[in-house]
Write an enzyme that holds these catalytic residues in place. Structure first.
Site, mmCIF file in Angstrom:
data_model
loop_
_atom_site.group_PDB
_atom_site.id
_atom_site.type_symbol
_atom_site.label_atom_id
_atom_site.label_comp_id
_atom_site.label_asym_id
_atom_site.label_seq_id
_atom_site.Cartn_x
_atom_site.Cartn_y
_atom_site.Cartn_z
ATOM 1 N N HIS A 275 0.891 -1.199 0.156
ATOM 2 C CA HIS A 275 -0.064 0.104 -0.005
ATOM 3 C C HIS A 275 1.001 1.155 0.126
ATOM 4 O O HIS A 275 1.476 1.472 1.044
ATOM 5 C CB HIS A 275 -0.831 0.020 1.245
ATOM 6 C CG HIS A 275 -1.876 -0.940 1.147
ATOM 7 N ND1 HIS A 275 -1.422 -2.247 2.088
ATOM 8 C CD2 HIS A 275 -2.872 -1.285 1.081
ATOM 9 C CE1 HIS A 275 -2.351 -2.963 2.146
ATOM 10 N NE2 HIS A 275 -3.541 -2.756 1.426
ATOM 11 N N TYR A 325 -4.888 3.462 3.489
ATOM 12 C CA TYR A 325 -5.763 4.598 4.069
ATOM 13 C C TYR A 325 -5.336 5.524 4.826
ATOM 14 O O TYR A 325 -5.552 6.778 5.113
ATOM 15 C CB TYR A 325 -6.781 3.753 5.085
ATOM 16 C CG TYR A 325 -7.728 2.611 4.345
ATOM 17 C CD1 TYR A 325 -8.562 3.084 3.286
ATOM 18 C CD2 TYR A 325 -7.556 1.112 4.783
ATOM 19 C CE1 TYR A 325 -9.252 2.284 2.835
ATOM 20 C CE2 TYR A 325 -8.471 0.229 4.175
ATOM 21 C CZ TYR A 325 -9.358 0.870 3.182
ATOM 22 O OH TYR A 325 -10.171 -0.025 2.696
ATOM 23 N N SER A 361 -7.327 3.525 -5.555
ATOM 24 C CA SER A 361 -7.505 3.843 -4.238
ATOM 25 C C SER A 361 -7.796 2.406 -3.530
ATOM 26 O O SER A 361 -8.389 1.402 -3.984
ATOM 27 C CB SER A 361 -8.641 4.685 -3.677
ATOM 28 O OG SER A 361 -10.010 4.263 -3.902
ATOM 29 N N ASP A 362 -7.689 2.503 -2.055
ATOM 30 C CA ASP A 362 -8.126 1.155 -1.419
ATOM 31 C C ASP A 362 -9.573 1.461 -1.148
ATOM 32 O O ASP A 362 -10.188 2.253 -1.474
ATOM 33 C CB ASP A 362 -7.525 1.243 0.132
ATOM 34 C CG ASP A 362 -7.191 -0.210 0.675
ATOM 35 O OD1 ASP A 362 -8.150 -0.981 0.220
ATOM 36 O OD2 ASP A 362 -6.309 -0.491 1.329
ATOM 37 N N TRP A 363 -10.364 0.338 -0.428
ATOM 38 C CA TRP A 363 -11.724 0.322 -0.793
ATOM 39 C C TRP A 363 -12.366 1.200 0.268
ATOM 40 O O TRP A 363 -12.121 1.067 1.618
ATOM 41 C CB TRP A 363 -12.119 -1.191 -0.456
ATOM 42 C CG TRP A 363 -12.321 -1.958 -1.829
ATOM 43 C CD1 TRP A 363 -13.358 -2.855 -2.015
ATOM 44 C CD2 TRP A 363 -11.315 -2.074 -2.828
ATOM 45 N NE1 TRP A 363 -12.983 -3.199 -3.247
ATOM 46 C CE2 TRP A 363 -11.974 -2.892 -3.775
ATOM 47 C CE3 TRP A 363 -10.000 -1.495 -3.447
ATOM 48 C CZ2 TRP A 363 -11.345 -3.222 -5.190
ATOM 49 C CZ3 TRP A 363 -9.474 -1.751 -4.556
ATOM 50 C CH2 TRP A 363 -10.155 -2.559 -5.322
#
Length: 652
Positions: A275, A325, A361-363
């Protein structure tokens, strides 16, 4: 009493009536919606040019550049982009979950893990990127993939669907076998591959996983995790390659090479390395899925160290990058989540590193999920909580992100473009990147799979054998010494009497006589898991193993009592480090596994396989040492019980 009973009965009947009516309305609405959507579909003719056959995806009776596989990818991208409406471009930029029918049928209405009808998502919302959670048997999954691609090719331009997944080949997997299971070959978790430390094996794993994914129509791996496990409390360590940047860099590159090859082609699976720019230095080890873990901190001023594995990923041409995030506290001029941070995405990744691949993007960073006013899943919008949904979308796109995972706010993004808040030129930039991957993977030419061949490929015996061997290779021997200064204990002699916990007794009986009480045994063999704090605020949080690394006092006393009765072999699953000084001292043999089935563990214990793996992170000596270390620094706890890289073999 009778009157009260009648009132309760009437109330229940009213509630049941409301539920029945709501169900009928719900089903009727989606039946009508799907019927209307299907009217927009057209069959796809085939075009014959000489001896070659092509799909006439836009159904205009001629071969256009984007339909012609002989054309360069860039030409094809620009051609299809010039034909797309704004709605279709915007649809590219969202990647929500999608449901799969048990028999391979398309999901005709929203379900637990997908909030849209498949028909509505593809035909009306123009979506064509989705990720999978629960899946059916191999053949049904392959049939579903074909059904989905057949639906997609009948839309106006016939843009194929891309399907992604989190890792599925581990023994446990990050969020459990219930959501990320399936009939795949079984391997140790990535942290176990790090314990082996063999780049060629990681390449081989990637090649096998790639074949299994492509056989059923999966095109994107939401992995590897290039994060560094520099805080032992972090819940996601089992998905990493450990805390050493050089080791992680080497294995990250090998992993990408296994999945993608030298470049993306029709045999590849695109890797979404995550990430960016490193999710390991979480404040107090708390995960950024939750508001209390939103901060990533750098008390050791070690931000650059966490970039090293990502530099290897970029050199390996990872097709995609996913930011985390968290907020990289005080590393840029703005303390906002990574995907909202223009300095992190555009300045650092795009400009300084020259990356022009997809950034997703992350979820769930735009909006969470609520039901009847109760927030089931909170939005991961750290640092921008006060912004509206529209403002968050605009900010994340301005930061340089191409695609948003987990959400699908197509209507809001269209409104932003039409209001001039987001330019269509900016949308085109992301559309180009996303389309390029589809072309490179060959999806515009043939997105279909052979269900019978999928059954032959997925979890074939050769793949099973290699996965089982890797499980054995990943087991680390930490201690091999009888208490009181006795000699070596392992490997045990077959045929002895053993007491076991958390091991299949039928399987164990192939190695020794299994007894019911420790007092009856020659040795005890116990399989344990790293302890964690039970947190139950929401169903997502329950999947994360966070907090204290100590065993609860009652359980520790119980285990030590067994070890005092009989010489004991401990094998502990380390999805993250554990604090085990008492267990280490009292055990006669201590093994660490990172995802291994019982037969793999027993093969090592009874000498059918000699251990030679090394710890991919240190095991701290106490929680005080953990709390005193710096979140962004590797192997820095005081007097570790076992240091990074430690591992014995038989004879030592």
């Amino acid at each position: 009493m009778k009157k009260l009973f009648k009132v309760i009965l009437y109330f229940l009947l009213i509630v049941l009536g409301i539920i029945l009516i709501a169900t009928l309305v719900f089903n009727a609405y989606y039946a009508t919606l799907n019927k209307r959507a299907k009217k927009e579909l057209q069959e796809v003719p085939r075009l014959i040019v000489g001896e070659l056959q092509f799909r006439d995806l836009n159904k205009n009776g001629k071969l256009d550049p984007y339909e012609d596989r002989r054309q360069p990818v860039d030409v094809r991208v620009e051609d299809v982009l010039s034909r797309m409406t704004l709605d279709e471009k915007v649809g590219l930029m969202w990647q929500p979950p999608i449901g799969v029918g048990d028999q391979g049928e398309l999901q005709s209405k929203p379900g637990i893990l997908s909030s849209v009808s498949t028909y509505d998502a593809i035909i009306h919302k123009k979506l064509n990127h989705f990720n999978l959670f629960t899946v059916p048997a191999t053949k049904a999954l392959a049939n579903w993939s074909n059904n989905l691609q057949q639906l997609a090719e009948q839309t106006r331009l016939g843009i194929p669907v891309s399907i992604s997944t989190d890792p599925r080949h581990g023994i446990s997997n990050f969020i459990g076998m219930g959501l990320l299971g399936g009939n795949w070959s079984r391997w140790p978790e990535p942290i176990g591959l790090a314990a082996i430390g063999d780049s060629s094996l990681v390449v081989e794993f990637g090649q096998i996983a790639r074949q299994e994914y492509r056989a059923v129509g999966i095109h994107t791996a939401l992995h590897p995790m290039a994060d560094l496990a520099t805080d032992p409390r972090w819940a996601r360590i089992n998905g990493t390659f450990g805390e050493d940047a050089k080791l992680s860099a080497r294995l990250t590159a090998a992993y990408i090479h296994g999945f993608q090859g030298d470049k993306l082609d029709t045999n590849s699976v695109a890797c979404m390395t995550k990430h960016w720019p490193g999710g390991g230095p979480q404040e107090k080890g708390e995960d950024a899925h939750f508001h209390y873990g939103k901060n990533q901190v750098y008390p050791g001023n070690n931000f650059a160290y966490h970039l090293i594995p990502f530099e290897a990923a970029l050199k390996a041409n990872t097709a995609m990058i996913m930011p985390y995030y968290g907020i990289a506290v005080d590393q840029t001029s703005e303390n906002v989540g990574m995907s909202f941070n223009k300095e992190i995405i555009t300045k650092l990744l795009r400009e300084e590193y020259g990356y022009d691949g997809v950034v997703c993007s992350d979820w769930g960073i735009i909006e969470g999920f609520s039901f009847l006013g109760y927030e089931l899943v909170e939005a991961k919008n750290w640092g921008v909580e006060k912004l509206t949904v529209d403002e968050r979308i605009a900010k994340v796109i301005d930061a340089g992100v191409d695609q948003l995972g987990g959400n699908m706010h197509t209507r809001q993004l269209l409104r932003l473009v039409r209001k001039g808040v987001v330019s269509e030129d900016r949308i085109n930039q992301s559309a180009r990147r996303l389309l390029r991957v589809k072309f490179e993977l060959g999806l515009f030419d043939n997105p279909f799979v052979d269900p019978e061949q999928a059954v032959e490929i997925v979890n074939q015996k050769k793949f099973q054998k290699k996965g089982k061997l890797a499980q054995r290779k990943s087991i680390v021997l930490l201690k091999n010494q009888l208490n009181g200064g006795g000699g070596k204990v392992l490997p045990l002699t077959k045929g002895i009497k053993i007491y076991t916990e958390n091991i299949n007794p039928e399987l164990a009986s192939n190695y020794a006589t299994v007894v019911n009480q420790p007092e009856e045994a020659d040795f005890a063999i116990l399989r344990l898991n790293t302890p964690f704090e039970e947190r139950t605020d929401d169903f997502i949080e329950r999947m994360f193993h966070q907090g204290d690394l100590n065993f609860p006092e009652a359980e520790l006393s119980r285990l030590l009592n067994i070890m005092r009765k009989k010489p004991t072999i401990i094998c502990m699953y380390l999805d993250r480090p554990a604090v085990i000084p008492e267990i280490s001292k009292q055990s006669s043999g201590l093994l660490a596994d990172f995802g291994a089935e019982d037969d793999a563990v027993l093969d090592v214990i009874f000498g059918d396989f000699k251990p030679h793996a090394k710890l991919p992170f240190e095991l701290p000596s106490s929680m005080e040492a953990v709390e005193a270390q710096k979140e962004d620094m590797p192997y820095d706890s005081k007097d570790p019980l076992y240091p990074f890289g430690f591992g014995l073999t038989y004879g030592e």
